[in-house]
Every structure is written in C-alpha cells, then in structure tokens.
Design an enzyme around this catalytic site. Structure first.
Site, PDB file in Angstrom:
ATOM      1  N   TYR A 142       0.812  -1.214   0.000  1.00  0.00           N
ATOM      2  CA  TYR A 142       0.000   0.000   0.000  1.00  0.00           C
ATOM      3  C   TYR A 142       0.847   1.267   0.000  1.00  0.00           C
ATOM      4  O   TYR A 142       0.380   2.331  -0.400  1.00  0.00           O
ATOM      5  CB  TYR A 142      -0.929   0.021   1.209  1.00  0.00           C
ATOM      6  CG  TYR A 142      -2.065  -0.981   1.160  1.00  0.00           C
ATOM      7  CD1 TYR A 142      -2.166  -1.908   0.130  1.00  0.00           C
ATOM      8  CD2 TYR A 142      -3.020  -1.015   2.155  1.00  0.00           C
ATOM      9  CE1 TYR A 142      -3.177  -2.829   0.086  1.00  0.00           C
ATOM     10  CE2 TYR A 142      -4.064  -1.933   2.121  1.00  0.00           C
ATOM     11  CZ  TYR A 142      -4.135  -2.837   1.083  1.00  0.00           C
ATOM     12  OH  TYR A 142      -5.156  -3.749   1.041  1.00  0.00           O
ATOM     13  N   LYS A 193       3.283 -15.248   2.157  1.00  0.00           N
ATOM     14  CA  LYS A 193       3.357 -16.068   0.948  1.00  0.00           C
ATOM     15  C   LYS A 193       4.820 -16.297   0.582  1.00  0.00           C
ATOM     16  O   LYS A 193       5.301 -15.888  -0.481  1.00  0.00           O
ATOM     17  CB  LYS A 193       2.595 -15.391  -0.205  1.00  0.00           C
ATOM     18  CG  LYS A 193       1.095 -15.516  -0.092  1.00  0.00           C
ATOM     19  CD  LYS A 193       0.605 -16.936  -0.409  1.00  0.00           C
ATOM     20  CE  LYS A 193       0.727 -17.244  -1.882  1.00  0.00           C
ATOM     21  NZ  LYS A 193       0.258 -18.640  -2.194  1.00  0.00           N
ATOM     22  N   ASP A 226      -2.991 -17.819   1.757  1.00  0.00           N
ATOM     23  CA  ASP A 226      -4.155 -18.367   1.077  1.00  0.00           C
ATOM     24  C   ASP A 226      -4.710 -19.572   1.834  1.00  0.00           C
ATOM     25  O   ASP A 226      -5.937 -19.735   1.950  1.00  0.00           O
ATOM     26  CB  ASP A 226      -3.836 -18.717  -0.378  1.00  0.00           C
ATOM     27  CG  ASP A 226      -2.596 -19.588  -0.538  1.00  0.00           C
ATOM     28  OD1 ASP A 226      -1.804 -19.713   0.417  1.00  0.00           O
ATOM     29  OD2 ASP A 226      -2.406 -20.140  -1.641  1.00  0.00           O
ATOM     30  N   ASP A 250      -5.550  -6.935   5.353  1.00  0.00           N
ATOM     31  CA  ASP A 250      -6.774  -6.313   4.873  1.00  0.00           C
ATOM     32  C   ASP A 250      -7.786  -7.379   4.466  1.00  0.00           C
ATOM     33  O   ASP A 250      -8.966  -7.343   4.845  1.00  0.00           O
ATOM     34  CB  ASP A 250      -6.425  -5.405   3.680  1.00  0.00           C
ATOM     35  CG  ASP A 250      -7.520  -4.412   3.348  1.00  0.00           C
ATOM     36  OD1 ASP A 250      -8.612  -4.486   3.946  1.00  0.00           O
ATOM     37  OD2 ASP A 250      -7.288  -3.552   2.488  1.00  0.00           O
ATOM     38  N   ASP A 254     -11.215  -8.958   6.898  1.00  0.00           N
ATOM     39  CA  ASP A 254     -12.589  -8.884   6.409  1.00  0.00           C
ATOM     40  C   ASP A 254     -13.244 -10.255   6.378  1.00  0.00           C
ATOM     41  O   ASP A 254     -14.441 -10.391   6.657  1.00  0.00           O
ATOM     42  CB  ASP A 254     -12.615  -8.253   5.015  1.00  0.00           C
ATOM     43  CG  ASP A 254     -12.595  -6.731   5.060  1.00  0.00           C
ATOM     44  OD1 ASP A 254     -12.498  -6.186   6.179  1.00  0.00           O
ATOM     45  OD2 ASP A 254     -12.679  -6.100   4.001  1.00  0.00           O
TER      46      ASP A 254
END
Length: 374
Positions: A142, A193, A226, A250, A254
């Site tokens: 970001y 990852k 993942d 992020d 959620d």
C-alpha cells in the site's frame, strides 16, 4: 479523577450517527465518576473535503497528535467518487495512520453466542469465536514505491505496486502480536506467501527469530496466507492471534469479520510505538463497517462497533480495562436479551434503531454498575 484528552472524528455517512452514542457512553463514564474527558471534535473524509478541500486539515492532525486517543467514525460515499485521488475521503484516514505512525492494526473477530445464527457458517463453527488479527499497517504494497501506471505505447499500460518490508517493520509488528497473545491464549500464527514472494521469505525468517529470542515461552505457527484464508472459513477457532502484512491483513480481517455475522459488530485499533518517556502509544480506534451512506441519518445504524471501539480505547490507551470490560459485558447482555438493530435482526427479537441500541447499553451499564456497588 483522571482526565483524558480525546479527539472525535465522526466523518461521513453513519459516522456521526454512531459517534453520538459514544458521546453518551462517555457521559455515563463521567457521571459514574470513573474518569473525566476533554473532548475535541473535527472533520475528516468527505466532510473535511467539503469544508477545506482536503480529507483532513492540518489543525485536525495537530489535535490528533496531541490526543490520548482518537475515535474515528467512517469516511466516504458516492458524493465524493469524482474528487481527485489525493484528496479522496479515504486519504484522511491514510494520513492519520502515516503521520501518527500507527503501524499496528488490531482487528478482533468475536462471535457472541446470541448472534451465532447470524453467521453464514454453522453455529458450531463460529459460536464463541474470539480471534485477533494483528495487521501491519504502514508498510507493504500500500505504501511501497514505485506505485504508478505507465504508458507502454501501442495502447498498452502497466500498473505497478511495490511490496517492500524492512527488518524493523516486521520485528515491531511481531512483538505487538506476541504481546497481545500473552494476554490471551499464548498462540500466534504468522501468515505470508513465502512460496512466491521474497518479502514473505524475509517475513517468515524474522518472525521466527523474534519468537526464538524474545517469546520462546509462547507458541508460533506459520501458514501461507491463502491456506489461512481457507482455514478461517473451515475451522476458525483453531486461531488465537494472527499476524500478517498490510495486504493480507486487509483481506483476512474482512473474512474474519464476516464469520461473526455482521460488520456492524466489530471494532478495531491502530497503535503506534510506545513513547520512550511516557510509554503512551499514539492510537486511533474505529469500527470496521464503513460509512454505509444508504442508511446515514436514518437512525438504523448499529452503534455496537463504535461503542466497542471506545472500549478498546479504554483498554489499550487509557488504562481503564475494567471499564472496558464493563462496556463489553453490557453489550453481550443486551444481545442476550434479544435487542437487535436491523442488520442483526431475526424474527422474534426486539428491533431498535441506533439510539435505541445505545440506550439499551446505557441501561445495562446502570444495572451492572449497581450490581458491582452492591
């Protein structure tokens, strides 16, 4: 009686609606003689753009820097869809995070037993869920540079975002995660990852080292992000504290939020580093539900996430953990009584609006306070 300096930034949409209920809880705390509050209020987001042409003014930033804690409502809405990118409503929140160096985002995902049937998952999977996601907030993709869209010619363009993490950024968010885990069940799961990203390799190495050198008495697991997303849906109660980078945090937070049945229920905290002299962290507390412009001003917003954000501020910034627990108990009791706003309503419950839910929580605080005194 200790007096705390708070900055209230209601923002846009339902932000002002739910912040009104927080003001009532603050008044209750003062009336109960538990603390005093020096309140400042200012604009942020679209409201600030309309007034100043920017998403937050320099004066508001100065108030935020001086506050013991900032309480933030929500920003954004269709009204500001076409404003320039650098002054969009969300830029106000990003500036607060950057200028106050709020690098640690705490996102609890708690499923009250009374609301387990509101989740899209089976009751036995989510009932009494209580996990905490610790998201690195000021680094990663970001904020990494270069970040641009370039013209390649022949009608082709290329979008570029850069994922960057330095050692110190990973070290400090890891320490926050283990500090939080020490107050809970003592288990941290780090997600990245590393199989395809060099930043993930570095993340894994540093988290492992900090655990071995400073927190070896606690449990550490590693999981690819993942796979972690899949496990959050498959068996979420296996987790205690999850620590991860800005992008994955992020997404994962959620996912975790929706396990609980409603985004309207969940608070969050963003913390900076402890001050070298006072030990106080700069901090901002906000609900995760967004501005919900379609119901702004209707009196139908759920204020629980905003009130729970106040409880987090009391616990993490104002050294008022007992009062925070009292507020959280009041919320749980109100839900057990079947009192619901529209977003969590089911047949047979008592439907109330924003103010009705706030009033019910205040009434329960009165009852719990009388019981404590007795």
């Amino acid at each position: 009686m200790t007096t705390h300096k708070l900055l209230l930034l209601p923002g846009d949409g339902i932000g002002p609606d739910v912040m009104t209920e927080v003001k009532s809880v603050l008044a209750w705390i003062e009336k109960a003689g538990l603390a005093g509050f020096e309140l400042e209020e200012d604009l942020v987001g679209g409201a600030a753009f309309d007034a100043h042409g920017k998403a937050i003014s320099d004066d508001a930033m100065a108030l935020a820097q001086a506050a013991d804690a900032v309480l933030f409502g929500a920003v954004g809405g269709p009204k500001w869809d076409d404003v320039p990118y650098d002054v969009r409503p969300e830029a106000g929140l990003l500036r607060l995070r950057k200028d106050m160096e709020l690098f640690a985002n705490l996102r609890p995902a708690i499923c009250y037993g009374a609301l387990a049937d509101s989740s899209s998952l089976k009751r036995e999977i989510v009932e009494d869920l209580d996990i905490l996601i610790v998201r690195e907030l000021t680094g990663g993709v970001y904020f990494g540079e270069p970040k641009e869209i370039i013209d390649l010619g022949n009608g082709q363009q290329r979008g570029i975002d850069t994922q960057i993490y330095d050692t110190y950024e990973i070290e400090r968010i890891t320490r926050v995660a283990f500090d939080m885990a020490r107050t809970r069940n003592g288990k941290v799961t780090s997600m990245e990852k590393r199989n395809v990203m060099k930043s993930g390799v570095l993340w894994n190495q540093i988290v492992t080292r900090v655990h071995a050198e400073e927190f070896s008495d606690m449990e550490l697991d590693h999981m690819l992000a993942d796979a972690g997303a899949m496990q959050l849906v498959r068996r979420p109660k296996q987790f205690d504290v999850i620590v991860t980078d800005n992008l994955f945090g992020d997404v994962l937070s959620d996912i975790a939020a929706m396990l609980t049945g409603s985004l309207g229920m969940l608070p969050s905290a963003s913390l900076g580093a402890p001050d070298a002299l006072t030990g106080r962290r700069k901090s901002l507390y906000e609900p995760v539900h967004g501005s919900a412009p379609d119901i702004a001003g209707s009196g139908n917003a759920n204020p629980i996430a905003m009130i729970s954000s106040l409880a987090m501020a009391l616990r993490y910034s104002l050294d008022m953990g007992d009062t925070a627990s009292l507020i959280e108990k009041a919320i749980a009791n109100v839900l057990d009584q079947g009192i619901r706003t529209a977003d969590i309503y089911t047949d047979g419950m008592t439907k109330v609006g924003t103010h009705g839910m706030g009033a019910a929580i205040l009434s329960e605080l009165d009852s719990l306070s009388e019981g404590t005194e007795a």
